[in-house]
Design an enzyme around this catalytic site. Structure first.
Site, PDB file in Angstrom:
ATOM      1  N   ARG A 142     -53.797 -21.943 -22.114  1.00  0.00           N
ATOM      2  CA  ARG A 142     -54.189 -21.128 -23.262  1.00  0.00           C
ATOM      3  C   ARG A 142     -53.054 -21.049 -24.264  1.00  0.00           C
ATOM      4  O   ARG A 142     -51.896 -20.933 -23.873  1.00  0.00           O
ATOM      5  CB  ARG A 142     -54.571 -19.723 -22.789  1.00  0.00           C
ATOM      6  CG  ARG A 142     -56.024 -19.566 -22.481  1.00  0.00           C
ATOM      7  CD  ARG A 142     -56.325 -18.270 -21.803  1.00  0.00           C
ATOM      8  NE  ARG A 142     -55.762 -17.082 -22.467  1.00  0.00           N
ATOM      9  CZ  ARG A 142     -55.990 -15.832 -22.057  1.00  0.00           C
ATOM     10  NH1 ARG A 142     -56.764 -15.609 -21.024  1.00  0.00           N
ATOM     11  NH2 ARG A 142     -55.460 -14.813 -22.688  1.00  0.00           N
TER      12      ARG A 142
ATOM     13  N   ARG B 187     -50.620 -20.629 -15.704  1.00  0.00           N
ATOM     14  CA  ARG B 187     -52.081 -20.562 -15.684  1.00  0.00           C
ATOM     15  C   ARG B 187     -52.722 -21.765 -16.383  1.00  0.00           C
ATOM     16  O   ARG B 187     -52.295 -22.183 -17.444  1.00  0.00           O
ATOM     17  CB  ARG B 187     -52.466 -19.278 -16.415  1.00  0.00           C
ATOM     18  CG  ARG B 187     -53.857 -18.861 -16.267  1.00  0.00           C
ATOM     19  CD  ARG B 187     -53.945 -17.379 -16.398  1.00  0.00           C
ATOM     20  NE  ARG B 187     -53.853 -16.960 -17.802  1.00  0.00           N
ATOM     21  CZ  ARG B 187     -54.216 -15.742 -18.185  1.00  0.00           C
ATOM     22  NH1 ARG B 187     -54.663 -14.870 -17.312  1.00  0.00           N
ATOM     23  NH2 ARG B 187     -54.111 -15.411 -19.450  1.00  0.00           N
TER      24      ARG B 187
ATOM     25  N   LYS C 248     -56.859  -9.400 -13.513  1.00  0.00           N
ATOM     26  CA  LYS C 248     -58.149  -8.760 -13.805  1.00  0.00           C
ATOM     27  C   LYS C 248     -59.275  -9.798 -13.829  1.00  0.00           C
ATOM     28  O   LYS C 248     -60.349  -9.565 -13.299  1.00  0.00           O
ATOM     29  CB  LYS C 248     -58.116  -8.054 -15.176  1.00  0.00           C
ATOM     30  CG  LYS C 248     -57.063  -6.987 -15.318  1.00  0.00           C
ATOM     31  CD  LYS C 248     -57.131  -6.316 -16.684  1.00  0.00           C
ATOM     32  CE  LYS C 248     -56.789  -7.212 -17.863  1.00  0.00           C
ATOM     33  NZ  LYS C 248     -55.389  -7.648 -17.959  1.00  0.00           N
TER      34      LYS C 248
ATOM     35  N   ARG D 249     -47.605 -10.136 -26.028  1.00  0.00           N
ATOM     36  CA  ARG D 249     -48.745  -9.500 -25.338  1.00  0.00           C
ATOM     37  C   ARG D 249     -48.257  -8.392 -24.406  1.00  0.00           C
ATOM     38  O   ARG D 249     -48.887  -7.349 -24.284  1.00  0.00           O
ATOM     39  CB  ARG D 249     -49.540 -10.553 -24.554  1.00  0.00           C
ATOM     40  CG  ARG D 249     -50.316 -11.485 -25.486  1.00  0.00           C
ATOM     41  CD  ARG D 249     -50.767 -12.736 -24.777  1.00  0.00           C
ATOM     42  NE  ARG D 249     -51.726 -12.485 -23.729  1.00  0.00           N
ATOM     43  CZ  ARG D 249     -51.957 -13.328 -22.721  1.00  0.00           C
ATOM     44  NH1 ARG D 249     -51.296 -14.467 -22.628  1.00  0.00           N
ATOM     45  NH2 ARG D 249     -52.858 -13.031 -21.815  1.00  0.00           N
TER      46      ARG D 249
ATOM     47  N   ARG E  59     -58.754  -1.400 -24.341  1.00  0.00           N
ATOM     48  CA  ARG E  59     -57.344  -1.795 -24.309  1.00  0.00           C
ATOM     49  C   ARG E  59     -56.473  -0.819 -25.089  1.00  0.00           C
ATOM     50  O   ARG E  59     -55.285  -1.055 -25.253  1.00  0.00           O
ATOM     51  CB  ARG E  59     -57.197  -3.186 -24.897  1.00  0.00           C
ATOM     52  CG  ARG E  59     -56.621  -4.194 -23.902  1.00  0.00           C
ATOM     53  CD  ARG E  59     -56.768  -5.563 -24.493  1.00  0.00           C
ATOM     54  NE  ARG E  59     -55.935  -6.536 -23.910  1.00  0.00           N
ATOM     55  CZ  ARG E  59     -56.396  -7.583 -23.213  1.00  0.00           C
ATOM     56  NH1 ARG E  59     -57.671  -7.716 -22.979  1.00  0.00           N
ATOM     57  NH2 ARG E  59     -55.564  -8.487 -22.766  1.00  0.00           N
TER      58      ARG E  59
END
Ligand code: AMP
Length: 211
Positions: A159, A126, A13, A170, A87
């Site tokens: 992160r 990431r 996203k 998550r 969300r």
């Protein structure tokens, strides 16, 4: 044109949203980025949000709804792309009421999805630039120089919530709370599904067609 992009963590996203928003001249309102900035700046909302984010849980609805409304109002009618908000169904309902209050509407709601295996690979590799926020991936889009941002030479970091244990949480939160948004949106006008399991440019071309 105003857009919503929703889907699981790691589906792209942020990457795709940033690209399309830049190309179409929309504001990219990424809830996670807005929250991380608030945490860095130690605002009241940031202080409330931090422990939830570190644990991979959703920040309370009242906090995020107020933050996103501020951003939308500050845009003074400029087109926007919502990434990571809403969300859950309560946030979607709050958004609908807020948009009606400001005489605004959403033109496209795009659900991005990919197999969980792809999501895990994307999230674990990431890397983000501490200075400009640009994203890289150890395997799929590595920086030219290890640890350094190609754009601004800033330091790259992983992160906190891209650690394997938090990622599992998550993904669980996504299944329980965000996936039900599919039922909420799928019969509304302007809803589209986007297969986001492929390569970045292929997904982007498909997204562009929808927009
Ligand atoms: P993201 O950058 O979209 O992966 O979001 C990072 C974290 O920010 C999430 O794991 C949540 O803790 C929090 N967050 C982002 N968007 C929302 C939202 N709409 N509602 C509640 N918490 C959110």
């Amino acid at each position: 044109m105003n857009l919503i992009l929703f889907g699981p963590p790691g589906v792209g996203k942020g990457t795709q949203g940033e690209r399309i928003a830049t190309e179409k001249g929309m504001s990219h309102l990424a809830m996670g980025d807005i929250l991380r900035a608030a945490v860095r700046e130690e605002t009241d909302a940031g202080l409330k949000a931090k422990s939830f984010m570190d644990a991979g849980k959703l920040v309370p609805d009242a906090v995020v709804v107020a933050m996103i409304e501020d951003k939308i109002v500050a845009g003074e009618g400029a087109s926007f792309l919502l990434d990571g908000f809403p969300r859950n169904v309560a946030q979607a309902e709050a958004l609908a009421a807020m948009l009606a209050k400001h005489s605004l509407k959403i033109d496209r709601t795009i659900f991005m999805d990919a197999p969980e295996e792809n999501l895990l690979k994307r999230l674990c590799g990431r890397l983000i630039c501490r200075a400009c926020g640009f994203g890289f991936h150890r395997q799929y889009s590595p920086p030219l120089k290890t640890g350094c941002c190609d754009r601004c030479n800033g330091e790259l970091y992983q992160r906190e919530d891209d650690r394997e244990d938090v990622i599992a949480n998550r993904l669980h939160v996504y299944q329980e709370q965000t996936k039900p948004l599919l039922d909420y949106y799928q019969h509304q006008e302007g809803f589209f599904k986007l297969d986001a399991g492929g390569e970045m440019d292929v997904v982007y071309a498909a997204l562009k067609k929808l927009v």
